[in-house]
Design a protein around this motif. Structure first.
Motif, PDB file in Angstrom:
ATOM      1  N   SER A 148      -5.231  -1.969  17.291  1.00  8.06           N
ATOM      2  CA  SER A 148      -5.397  -1.168  16.075  1.00  8.06           C
ATOM      3  C   SER A 148      -5.361  -1.999  14.803  1.00  8.06           C
ATOM      4  O   SER A 148      -5.973  -1.637  13.799  1.00  8.06           O
ATOM      5  N   GLY A 149      -4.626  -3.083  14.813  1.00 10.09           N
ATOM      6  CA  GLY A 149      -4.544  -3.921  13.623  1.00 10.09           C
ATOM      7  C   GLY A 149      -3.586  -3.359  12.585  1.00 10.09           C
ATOM      8  O   GLY A 149      -2.802  -2.435  12.851  1.00 10.09           O
ATOM      9  N   PRO A 150      -3.634  -3.871  11.376  1.00 11.79           N
ATOM     10  CA  PRO A 150      -2.685  -3.441  10.340  1.00 11.79           C
ATOM     11  C   PRO A 150      -2.848  -1.992   9.930  1.00 11.79           C
ATOM     12  O   PRO A 150      -1.950  -1.419   9.319  1.00 11.79           O
ATOM     13  N   GLN A 151      -3.991  -1.372  10.282  1.00 14.26           N
ATOM     14  CA  GLN A 151      -4.202   0.026   9.923  1.00 14.26           C
ATOM     15  C   GLN A 151      -3.162   0.923  10.566  1.00 14.26           C
ATOM     16  O   GLN A 151      -2.802   1.972  10.010  1.00 14.26           O
ATOM     17  N   ALA A 152      -2.666   0.517  11.713  1.00 12.49           N
ATOM     18  CA  ALA A 152      -1.701   1.346  12.430  1.00 12.49           C
ATOM     19  C   ALA A 152      -0.302   1.253  11.848  1.00 12.49           C
ATOM     20  O   ALA A 152       0.579   2.011  12.257  1.00 12.49           O
ATOM     21  N   LEU A 153      -0.079   0.355  10.894  1.00 11.11           N
ATOM     22  CA  LEU A 153       1.251   0.143  10.339  1.00 11.11           C
ATOM     23  C   LEU A 153       1.422   0.914   9.038  1.00 11.11           C
ATOM     24  O   LEU A 153       0.456   1.184   8.320  1.00 11.11           O
ATOM     25  N   ASP A 154       2.666   1.232   8.737  1.00 13.91           N
ATOM     26  CA  ASP A 154       3.006   1.837   7.454  1.00 13.91           C
ATOM     27  C   ASP A 154       2.629   0.871   6.328  1.00 13.91           C
ATOM     28  O   ASP A 154       2.684  -0.349   6.500  1.00 13.91           O
ATOM     29  N   PRO A 155       2.187   1.388   5.169  1.00 15.14           N
ATOM     30  CA  PRO A 155       1.772   0.489   4.077  1.00 15.14           C
ATOM     31  C   PRO A 155       2.815  -0.553   3.706  1.00 15.14           C
ATOM     32  O   PRO A 155       2.468  -1.695   3.385  1.00 15.14           O
ATOM     33  N   MET A 156       4.098  -0.186   3.710  1.00 14.30           N
ATOM     34  CA  MET A 156       5.133  -1.157   3.394  1.00 14.30           C
ATOM     35  C   MET A 156       5.263  -2.198   4.498  1.00 14.30           C
ATOM     36  O   MET A 156       5.452  -3.388   4.230  1.00 14.30           O
ATOM     37  N   LEU A 157       5.140  -1.763   5.731  1.00 16.16           N
ATOM     38  CA  LEU A 157       5.336  -2.678   6.851  1.00 16.16           C
ATOM     39  C   LEU A 157       4.167  -3.645   6.997  1.00 16.16           C
ATOM     40  O   LEU A 157       4.367  -4.812   7.367  1.00 16.16           O
ATOM     41  N   ARG A 158       2.946  -3.198   6.710  1.00 18.44           N
ATOM     42  CA  ARG A 158       1.800  -4.082   6.898  1.00 18.44           C
ATOM     43  C   ARG A 158       1.794  -5.225   5.880  1.00 18.44           C
ATOM     44  O   ARG A 158       1.245  -6.294   6.133  1.00 18.44           O
ATOM     45  N   ALA A 159       2.412  -5.027   4.710  1.00 12.10           N
ATOM     46  CA  ALA A 159       2.515  -6.104   3.726  1.00 12.10           C
ATOM     47  C   ALA A 159       3.802  -6.903   3.872  1.00 12.10           C
ATOM     48  O   ALA A 159       3.975  -7.909   3.175  1.00 12.10           O
ATOM     49  N   PHE A 160       4.679  -6.471   4.755  1.00  8.00           N
ATOM     50  CA  PHE A 160       5.977  -7.126   4.878  1.00  8.00           C
ATOM     51  C   PHE A 160       5.879  -8.595   5.293  1.00  8.00           C
ATOM     52  O   PHE A 160       6.659  -9.426   4.807  1.00  8.00           O
ATOM     53  N   PRO A 161       4.961  -8.988   6.200  1.00 12.59           N
ATOM     54  CA  PRO A 161       4.857 -10.420   6.513  1.00 12.59           C
ATOM     55  C   PRO A 161       4.574 -11.294   5.302  1.00 12.59           C
ATOM     56  O   PRO A 161       5.051 -12.430   5.226  1.00 12.59           O
ATOM     57  N   ALA A 162       3.814 -10.784   4.338  1.00 14.53           N
ATOM     58  CA  ALA A 162       3.560 -11.552   3.117  1.00 14.53           C
ATOM     59  C   ALA A 162       4.854 -11.800   2.358  1.00 14.53           C
ATOM     60  O   ALA A 162       5.095 -12.902   1.840  1.00 14.53           O
ATOM     61  N   LEU A 163       5.709 -10.781   2.271  1.00  7.89           N
ATOM     62  CA  LEU A 163       7.003 -10.953   1.610  1.00  7.89           C
ATOM     63  C   LEU A 163       7.882 -11.915   2.390  1.00  7.89           C
ATOM     64  O   LEU A 163       8.584 -12.751   1.795  1.00  7.89           O
ATOM     65  N   MET A 164       7.859 -11.820   3.712  1.00  5.02           N
ATOM     66  CA  MET A 164       8.664 -12.744   4.520  1.00  5.02           C
ATOM     67  C   MET A 164       8.239 -14.187   4.286  1.00  5.02           C
ATOM     68  O   MET A 164       9.086 -15.084   4.153  1.00  5.02           O
ATOM     69  N   PHE A 165       6.949 -14.437   4.237  1.00  2.00           N
ATOM     70  CA  PHE A 165       6.468 -15.797   3.999  1.00  2.00           C
ATOM     71  C   PHE A 165       6.983 -16.334   2.657  1.00  2.00           C
ATOM     72  O   PHE A 165       7.399 -17.490   2.552  1.00  2.00           O
ATOM     73  N   GLN A 166       6.956 -15.515   1.618  1.00  5.17           N
ATOM     74  CA  GLN A 166       7.408 -15.966   0.301  1.00  5.17           C
ATOM     75  C   GLN A 166       8.918 -16.208   0.293  1.00  5.17           C
ATOM     76  O   GLN A 166       9.402 -17.162  -0.343  1.00  5.17           O
ATOM     77  N   GLN A 216      -4.347  -0.718  -0.571  1.00  5.48           N
ATOM     78  CA  GLN A 216      -3.318  -0.241   0.344  1.00  5.48           C
ATOM     79  C   GLN A 216      -1.973  -0.828  -0.062  1.00  5.48           C
ATOM     80  O   GLN A 216      -1.167  -1.189   0.768  1.00  5.48           O
ATOM     81  N   MET A 217      -1.764  -0.885  -1.373  1.00  3.53           N
ATOM     82  CA  MET A 217      -0.573  -1.567  -1.867  1.00  3.53           C
ATOM     83  C   MET A 217       0.654  -0.662  -1.832  1.00  3.53           C
ATOM     84  O   MET A 217       0.554   0.561  -1.876  1.00  3.53           O
ATOM     85  N   SER A 218       1.797  -1.301  -1.772  1.00  2.00           N
ATOM     86  CA  SER A 218       3.087  -0.632  -1.836  1.00  2.00           C
ATOM     87  C   SER A 218       4.006  -1.500  -2.674  1.00  2.00           C
ATOM     88  O   SER A 218       3.605  -2.557  -3.189  1.00  2.00           O
ATOM     89  N   ILE A 219       5.241  -1.096  -2.819  1.00  2.61           N
ATOM     90  CA  ILE A 219       6.191  -1.894  -3.582  1.00  2.61           C
ATOM     91  C   ILE A 219       6.434  -3.243  -2.917  1.00  2.61           C
ATOM     92  O   ILE A 219       6.765  -4.232  -3.586  1.00  2.61           O
ATOM     93  N   ILE A 220       6.230  -3.320  -1.619  1.00  4.80           N
ATOM     94  CA  ILE A 220       6.368  -4.603  -0.919  1.00  4.80           C
ATOM     95  C   ILE A 220       5.275  -5.560  -1.365  1.00  4.80           C
ATOM     96  O   ILE A 220       5.503  -6.769  -1.495  1.00  4.80           O
ATOM     97  N   THR A 221       4.084  -5.059  -1.626  1.00  2.00           N
ATOM     98  CA  THR A 221       3.003  -5.902  -2.145  1.00  2.00           C
ATOM     99  C   THR A 221       3.397  -6.509  -3.483  1.00  2.00           C
ATOM    100  O   THR A 221       3.192  -7.698  -3.734  1.00  2.00           O
ATOM    101  N   VAL A 222       3.967  -5.686  -4.353  1.00  2.00           N
ATOM    102  CA  VAL A 222       4.389  -6.163  -5.674  1.00  2.00           C
ATOM    103  C   VAL A 222       5.490  -7.211  -5.529  1.00  2.00           C
ATOM    104  O   VAL A 222       5.470  -8.250  -6.202  1.00  2.00           O
ATOM    105  N   LEU A 223       6.457  -6.954  -4.659  1.00  3.03           N
ATOM    106  CA  LEU A 223       7.561  -7.898  -4.477  1.00  3.03           C
ATOM    107  C   LEU A 223       7.074  -9.225  -3.909  1.00  3.03           C
ATOM    108  O   LEU A 223       7.549 -10.298  -4.309  1.00  3.03           O
ATOM    109  N   ALA A 224       6.131  -9.173  -2.980  1.00  5.46           N
ATOM    110  CA  ALA A 224       5.591 -10.412  -2.426  1.00  5.46           C
ATOM    111  C   ALA A 224       4.920 -11.243  -3.513  1.00  5.46           C
ATOM    112  O   ALA A 224       5.080 -12.469  -3.565  1.00  5.46           O
ATOM    113  N   GLY A 225       4.166 -10.583  -4.395  1.00  9.50           N
ATOM    114  CA  GLY A 225       3.548 -11.309  -5.500  1.00  9.50           C
ATOM    115  C   GLY A 225       4.562 -11.859  -6.476  1.00  9.50           C
ATOM    116  O   GLY A 225       4.404 -12.968  -6.999  1.00  9.50           O
ATOM    117  N   TRP A 226       5.628 -11.101  -6.733  1.00  9.26           N
ATOM    118  CA  TRP A 226       6.645 -11.573  -7.676  1.00  9.26           C
ATOM    119  C   TRP A 226       7.423 -12.764  -7.118  1.00  9.26           C
ATOM    120  O   TRP A 226       7.693 -13.733  -7.836  1.00  9.26           O
TER     121      TRP A 226
END
Length: 713
Positions: A148-166, A216-226
């Motif tokens: 299914s890919g990232p589409q199957a994940l909650d918007p916050m969860l699908r961006a969570f790996p980006a936050l983890m990397f940062q 498909q942004m969420s607050i996790i997307t914003v935090l990863a960018g910050w």
């Protein structure tokens, strides 16, 4: 009643009406290939409601209003039903990127470092939420990402790996001593450094956000960018960090972080746990937005760049200073009491209070060196002094409340005390920055504020470990203050001679710190040559002798955060400095002390008198400005911005600078009165400094162009 068409054809008897919508006749020529001839059923099947036509998904947009009218309700912040994660290429790319995450054991250890040593500084990430998302991420079945890919994940969860990397990238730069060997296996080449690995992780996080896009942004997307912006600033990439802050602000606006009405609101149907969860989520959104605004303001003031947000239109409810619980679904929001230990949120909210005056300071700066009403400067200056007096006791540098220092959750308190007063001192310096070349009172206030900053920097540096020398605050607080002090003494060397020993000591300490920091801090390495070059000019301008009293005789270096220490109770107020006077300024009793900082700033312009042979301000009579020089033509100083944007540097060697004032400088009228090369030399046996020239893409109306006119030999 027959229709007109049947009446004209004499077919009234055959005319009758049918129920339902009339259908268009099919095209006889090519009905199967015509895109315009569709049945009503096919027209209704077109997913018009899924198109956003370029509108934001916020409820305040036109599309949001239409959705409310249609009864669809509101989407969750960041949710977009048009997201297509099932694309094979996107799915495989997403899976390839998340494979780059290290094993969970390393992720958890690096996350521990982040939340212990880094997160308290801005407190934008809720650790319980981060831990919960991490648990959810590692519980995702592998076949979900494969099929299914990232589409199957909650918007916050699908961006969570980006936050983890940062988060991992930032932690690798803060590795405590003795822990490096634990993470050596993460490197994939022999000569790789942890900074190299950190950049790899950070770029992987950027790639994930780029892959997911902006729909498909969420607050996790914003935090990863910050966190990415914080990483860039920590590694000395100030320009890139400033752009990333702007991007994060736009992302935050896209999901409505700037509006109260976009915060999750409890509904009557919600259970108690669901209602509490929504209330805490609203607090998180407000905290993240406040952090972004603070960065935007302060970065703009330091770099001399425009802010991304019009603060006159901002009307956002601030977060509540409360203790963040481990389980938000079971704890209500309770205001922290005065006798409760301070939290990182307490520090963040006070920092925002300190930075808010920068909005008015930046607006006032646009009026140039001669504002219409100097009472605005007086008003803001008084507000800053009042703000300084209201500093919470645990954050004070002088006589702080240390009751909570030994608590494990307050281990960050000693690091805060030198940095918060520095923010206030920077505000005072920034307030008077446009007027230091035209107003004696502003020079005095900027000089005091700069010495305050250097004293705070000295204390801050003493409590940091070598691996923390990359800290941006440790650089900007020293560099901007040193350049301000040096420029005042180089251009007006007869003012405040009794402070020269203190200033010279801080100058030398700053150079020593930068030489040590240059190993790890690329900004310090880039600025070290500039410090050497301006220090040579500083000593030439004021003379090598320094015949004034020693530091011990005038009270020594301040350790209270006030900078200028003095014990004379009969010293005059800043109002007495409306005109620099070489006769009275040789007497320390004519210089106001910091104990009188509560006095109002002189409302007079205090213009610097015209210089020349008849009124020479310099320590040596042969070193003077052209007779027609206009000090108001010098642009305000943004030293860090010049390093970041204009490639400011200093180069030793050469045959020496030109000693004739350039005709292109706007402060002169082309008169050929130049600087004499008869400059006072050093003491007998003292090594003569080499020639240093400032280079970079700066204009003729800048301080650096003026300093290049001064001989350094």
């Amino acid at each position: 009643m027959p229709c007109t068409n049947c009446v004209s054809r004499n077919k009234e008897s055959a005319c009758h009406y049918e129920t339902g919508t009339p259908l268009a006749k099919p095209n006889r020529k090519d009905s199967s290939h015509s895109g315009n001839d569709r049945s009503p059923e096919s027209i209704e099947s077109i997913p018009i409601k899924n198109a956003d036509f370029g509108y934001s998904s916020n409820s305040v947009s036109t599309l949001g209003i239409l959705r409310k009218i249609e009864g669809e309700g509101e989407l969750l912040p960041g949710m977009n039903e048009n997201f297509d994660g099932g694309n094979f290429g996107m799915r495989e790319r997403y899976k390839t990127l998340v494979r780059l995450l290290p094993a969970r054991t390393y992720v958890e250890k690096l996350a521990d470092i982040y939340f212990r040593d880094i997160n308290w500084q801005y407190f934008s990430i809720d650790e319980p939420v981060f831990r919960s998302l991490m648990e959810q991420w590692y519980s995702v079945p592998f076949n979900v990402l494969t099929t299914s890919g990232p589409q199957a994940l909650d918007p916050m969860l699908r961006a969570f790996p980006a936050l983890m990397f940062q988060v991992l990238a930032s932690s690798l730069l803060y590795l405590p001593e003795g822990t490096e060997e634990m993470f050596e296996s993460l490197k994939y080449t022999n000569n790789m450094t942890f900074e190299d690995l950190a950049f790899d992780y950070s770029e992987s996080g950027v790639s994930i956000l780029s892959l997911l896009g902006k729909r498909q942004m969420s607050i996790i997307t914003v935090l990863a960018g910050w966190v990415r912006a914080a990483f860039l600033k920590y590694t000395g990439m100030v320009t890139e960090a400033w752009h990333q802050v702007g991007t994060s602000i736009r992302d935050a606006q896209e999901i409505g972080l700037h509006r109260d009405q976009m915060d999750p609101q409890p509904s009557p149907e919600d259970s108690t746990e669901e209602a509490l969860e929504k209330m805490w989520m609203a607090q998180s959104r407000r905290r993240v937005w406040m952090t972004l605004l603070g960065w935007d303001l302060h970065t703009g003031a330091v770099l001399g760049r425009p802010t991304s947000v019009d603060y006159r239109l901002v009307n956002r409810t601030p977060p509540v200073d409360s203790i963040i619980p481990k389980d938000r679904r079971k704890s209500p929001i309770i205001q922290r009491g005065e006798n409760d230990p301070p939290t990182p949120l307490t520090r963040v909210m006070w920092s925002w209070e300190v930075m808010k005056p920068l909005r008015e300071i930046l607006d006032l700066e646009k009026e140039g060196p001669f504002p219409k009403d100097f009472s605005k400067v007086e008003k803001i200056h008084k507000e800053l002094l009042d703000l300084q007096a209201r500093t919470p006791p645990p954050f004070r540098l002088e006589n702080p409340d240390t009751r909570f220092d030994n608590l494990p959750e307050c281990q960050w308190l000693p690091f805060v005390r030198p940095t918060l007063p520095q923010l206030l001192s920077f505000n005072i310096m920034a307030l008077h920055r446009p007027y230091v070349f035209t107003r004696a009172t502003s020079r005095y206030e900027a000089l005091k504020a700069s010495i305050d900053m250097l004293e705070a920097q000295k204390l801050y540096y003493s409590i940091l470990k070598p691996q923390q020398h990359k800290t941006f605050t440790l650089f900007f607080g020293t560099f901007d203050a040193i350049i301000m002090i040096a420029s005042i003494y180089i251009l007006f060397p007869k003012e405040h001679p009794e402070l020269l020993p203190t200033v010279r000591q801080h100058f030398e300490w700053a150079i020593e710190r930068f030489e040590t920091m240059a190993i790890r801090n690329r900004l310090a390495k880039a600025a070290l040559g500039v410090l050497h070059a301006i220090y040579i000019r500083f000593k030439k301008a004021v003379g090598f002798g320094f015949t004034t009293k020693s530091i011990g005789e005038i009270g020594g270096s301040s350790t209270t955060g006030c900078g200028l220490s003095g014990g004379s109770s009969d010293m005059q107020t800043p109002n007495s400095l409306s005109e620099p006077n070489s006769q009275n300024q040789s007497n320390p009793s004519t210089i106001p002390t910091t104990t009188e900082r509560g006095g109002s700033v002189s409302s007079g312009t205090g213009l610097t008198p015209a210089s020349g042979t008849d009124n020479n301000m310099f320590a040596n009579a042969d070193w003077s400005f052209p007779t027609d020089f206009d000090f108001s033509s010098i642009m305000p100083m943004y030293p860090l911005g010049d390093i970041a944007y204009n490639d400011l540097t200093a180069i030793p060697g050469g045959e020496g600078p030109s000693t004739t004032w350039t005709e292109t400088f706007p402060g002169t009228a082309g008169v050929g009165s130049g600087l004499s090369t008869n400059i006072p030399t050093g003491s007998v046996g003292e090594e003569q400094p080499s020639t240093w020239q400032f280079g970079g893409e700066f204009g003729n109306d800048t301080l650096w162009n003026i300093l290049n006119q001064f001989p350094t030999y």
